[in-house]
Design an enzyme around this catalytic site. Structure first.
Site, mmCIF file in Angstrom:
data_model
loop_
_atom_site.group_PDB
_atom_site.id
_atom_site.type_symbol
_atom_site.label_atom_id
_atom_site.label_comp_id
_atom_site.label_asym_id
_atom_site.label_seq_id
_atom_site.Cartn_x
_atom_site.Cartn_y
_atom_site.Cartn_z
ATOM 1 N N ALA A 90 0.818 -1.213 0.000
ATOM 2 C CA ALA A 90 0.000 0.000 0.000
ATOM 3 C C ALA A 90 0.855 1.268 0.000
ATOM 4 C CB ALA A 90 -0.955 -0.005 1.191
ATOM 5 N N THR A 91 1.980 1.242 0.696
ATOM 6 C CA THR A 91 2.819 2.448 0.758
ATOM 7 C C THR A 91 3.243 2.873 -0.649
ATOM 8 O OG1 THR A 91 3.607 1.856 2.962
ATOM 9 C CG2 THR A 91 4.941 3.445 1.734
ATOM 10 N N ASN A 99 -6.659 2.729 10.654
ATOM 11 C CA ASN A 99 -5.897 1.582 11.135
ATOM 12 C C ASN A 99 -5.774 1.526 12.648
ATOM 13 O OD1 ASN A 99 -4.343 3.881 9.952
ATOM 14 N ND2 ASN A 99 -2.677 2.978 11.141
ATOM 15 N N GLN A 132 -7.139 -1.025 5.231
ATOM 16 C CA GLN A 132 -7.727 -1.766 6.357
ATOM 17 C C GLN A 132 -9.093 -2.343 6.020
ATOM 18 O OE1 GLN A 132 -6.544 -2.744 9.238
ATOM 19 N NE2 GLN A 132 -4.604 -1.664 9.133
ATOM 20 N N SER A 161 -3.361 -3.616 0.213
ATOM 21 C CA SER A 161 -2.176 -4.391 0.575
ATOM 22 C C SER A 161 -2.561 -5.807 0.974
ATOM 23 C CB SER A 161 -1.471 -3.700 1.739
ATOM 24 O OG SER A 161 -0.270 -4.359 2.027
ATOM 25 N N ALA A 162 -1.884 -6.809 0.376
ATOM 26 C CA ALA A 162 -2.251 -8.212 0.614
ATOM 27 C C ALA A 162 -2.061 -8.640 2.073
ATOM 28 C CB ALA A 162 -1.433 -9.123 -0.300
ATOM 29 N N HIS A 163 -1.032 -8.108 2.738
ATOM 30 C CA HIS A 163 -0.739 -8.630 4.086
ATOM 31 C C HIS A 163 -1.722 -8.149 5.135
ATOM 32 C CE1 HIS A 163 1.336 -5.339 6.445
ATOM 33 N NE2 HIS A 163 1.535 -4.829 5.236
ATOM 34 N N THR A 195 9.954 -6.535 -12.844
ATOM 35 C CA THR A 195 9.411 -7.892 -12.990
ATOM 36 C C THR A 195 8.334 -8.113 -11.935
ATOM 37 O OG1 THR A 195 11.515 -8.685 -13.831
ATOM 38 C CG2 THR A 195 10.015 -10.350 -12.931
ATOM 39 N N CYS A 230 3.851 1.322 12.082
ATOM 40 C CA CYS A 230 4.779 2.093 11.260
ATOM 41 C C CYS A 230 5.329 3.279 12.033
ATOM 42 C CB CYS A 230 4.081 2.604 10.017
ATOM 43 S SG CYS A 230 2.986 1.387 9.324
HETATM 44 C C1 PLP Z 1 -0.777 -1.063 6.602
HETATM 45 C C2 PLP Z 1 -1.308 0.187 6.052
HETATM 46 C C3 PLP Z 1 -0.616 0.894 5.057
HETATM 47 C C4 PLP Z 1 0.744 0.458 4.560
HETATM 48 O O1 PLP Z 1 0.670 -0.761 3.869
HETATM 49 P P1 PLP Z 1 2.004 -1.553 3.440
HETATM 50 O O2 PLP Z 1 1.505 -2.555 2.446
HETATM 51 O O3 PLP Z 1 2.500 -2.194 4.679
HETATM 52 O O4 PLP Z 1 2.938 -0.588 2.829
HETATM 53 C C5 PLP Z 1 -1.189 2.040 4.569
HETATM 54 N N1 PLP Z 1 -2.379 2.475 5.007
HETATM 55 C C6 PLP Z 1 -3.071 1.834 5.956
HETATM 56 C C7 PLP Z 1 -4.396 2.353 6.397
HETATM 57 C C8 PLP Z 1 -2.565 0.670 6.517
HETATM 58 O O5 PLP Z 1 -3.240 0.042 7.466
#
Ligand code: PLP
Length: 381
Positions: free
Chosen positions: A75-76, A152, A180, A200-202, A238, A323
């Site tokens: 996401a960043t 978040n 989120q 973001s997948a994680h 890639t 973060c």
């Molecule tokens: C975790 C998060 C991000 C950052 O995501 P990453 O994939 O870890 O870079 C950005 N915005 C929100 C609201 C998040 O919770």
């Protein structure tokens, strides 16, 4: 696991464990299916086809068209591309909110350092923005508004479709950080009227280091990473094939299991929250109704979150964003909602998830209640 006590993970807003089914789907792409999807031999083309299918699955989760999905490292990066990539406009004004994630705030501050003007909106005490003050913040040269879907730290949800209407009436674009929300609640970019949406997948049981930017087809972006012209040149490099396959599997599972999970996790969250709020000197942070079902943020007067986090040992919770890993600094989100430094430094974020069980919650209620009482006694001495 080496630990003797089971890990009770209530920090799912920082990251989520990778679902076993996601891991299984990824493994062949490390072992056998390793060709570069950009290669023109048959092996490469088969991988390219799998990536195309994955793109469809990820697009389907947010009702986007597959070609509106740009794969990124998370996401960043998606936020950076969405904000910095829009700089072709001759308009100079950006609006965002005090309680955004640092990735949005710091990218907007960087834009300000380049000569753009930035308006930072405050939030109400419940964490929601006042739509009238959003309307007032517009200038004739406002081209971008960045407002997140779910916070978040508190889980507070903003009224995105109303915000999108206000933004579009004034000929600006809406970037909605939905990191989120995606995979946890229904997100329909078309119905909501979102132009740019990082994910973001994680954060939904996929692998770390994989994400995407939804970029509506009417929005043009300037590349921020130059190179081999992958993804129509918007984001060279890639493709992270195992990561993309994992994110697609995570999207498929999320779509299928979302409705019952909202019920199950929501009731566990409510159980935890109401039990902790029966303790003296506790206070809920954030709008109770407009909130993610996975999250609760509670202040415990007379204890510091730093002390509590250490005392809880095998229960993983946090005082705010991962973060911003300085627990001694009060959360900018809670401060913006009007909490004092002391209250903000006494607040804990609980993030439940797919693998949270009722036993976890019962154990957490007992252990946290005891720890709060013990620490308060100790702090009085
Ligand atoms: C975790 C998060 C991000 C950052 O995501 P990453 O994939 O870890 O870079 C950005 N915005 C929100 C609201 C998040 O919770």
């Amino acid at each position: 696991m080496m630990t003797t006590r089971r890990q009770i993970f209530l920090d799912n807003n920082a990251t989520t464990p990778t679902d076993e089914r996601v891991l299984e789907a990824m493994l062949p792409y490390f072992r056998e299916v390793y060709a570069n999807p950009g290669s023109k031999h048959l092996f490469g083309l088969t991988v390219e086809e799998k990536v195309a299918e994955a793109r469809e699955q990820i697009a389907a989760l947010i009702q986007a068209k597959p070609r509106e999905i740009i794969f990124t490292s998370g996401a960043t990066e998606a936020i950076n591309l969405g904000i910095k990539g829009l700089t072709t406009s001759d308009k100079k004004h950006i609006i965002t909110v005090d309680t955004e994630h640092r990735a949005v705030l710091d990218t907007c501050l960087y834009m300000e350092s380049l000569g753009y003007d930035l308006t930072l909106l405050p939030v109400e005490t419940d964490g929601r923005i006042d739509l009238a003050s959003l309307e007032k913040a517009f200038r004739p040269d406002t081209f971008l508004v960045c407002i997140m879907m779910a916070n978040n730290e508190t889980g507070v949800l903003q009224s995105i479709s109303e915000i999108a209407r206000i933004v579009h009436e004034r000929q600006a674009l809406l970037l909605c950080d939905a990191t989120q929300a995606v995979g946890k609640i229904p997100v329909d970019v078309k119905k909501l009227g979102i132009d740019l949406l990082p994910l973001s997948a994680h954060k939904f049981y996929g692998p770390k280091g994989t994400g995407a930017l939804y970029c509506a087809s009417h929005v043009k972006l300037t590349p921020q990473i130059h190179g081999g012209q992958q993804q129509n040149g918007v984001r060279s490099g890639t493709l992270n094939v195992p990561g993309i396959i994992g994110m697609a599997k995570a999207s498929e599972i999320a779509a299928k299991e979302m409705a019952p999970e909202i019920e199950r996790i929501g009731s566990l969250r409510n159980k935890l929250e109401s039990a902790l709020l029966t303790l003296d000197g506790t206070k809920l942070n954030g709008n109770k109704a407009h909130r993610l079902h996975t999250t609760t943020n509670i202040s415990f007067s007379g204890v510091s979150s730093e002390q509590l986090i250490v005392a809880l040992k095998n229960i993983s919770v946090s005082s705010g964003s991962a973060c911003q890993n300085v627990t001694s600094r009060p959360s900018h989100v809670l401060k913006s909602m009007g909490l004092t430094d002391e209250e903000a430094l006494a607040s804990i974020r609980f993030g439940l998830g797919r693998f949270t069980t009722e036993e976890d919650i019962d154990y957490a209620i007992g252990t946290i209640s005891e720890a709060v009482e013990t620490l308060r006694k100790k702090n009085q001495d």
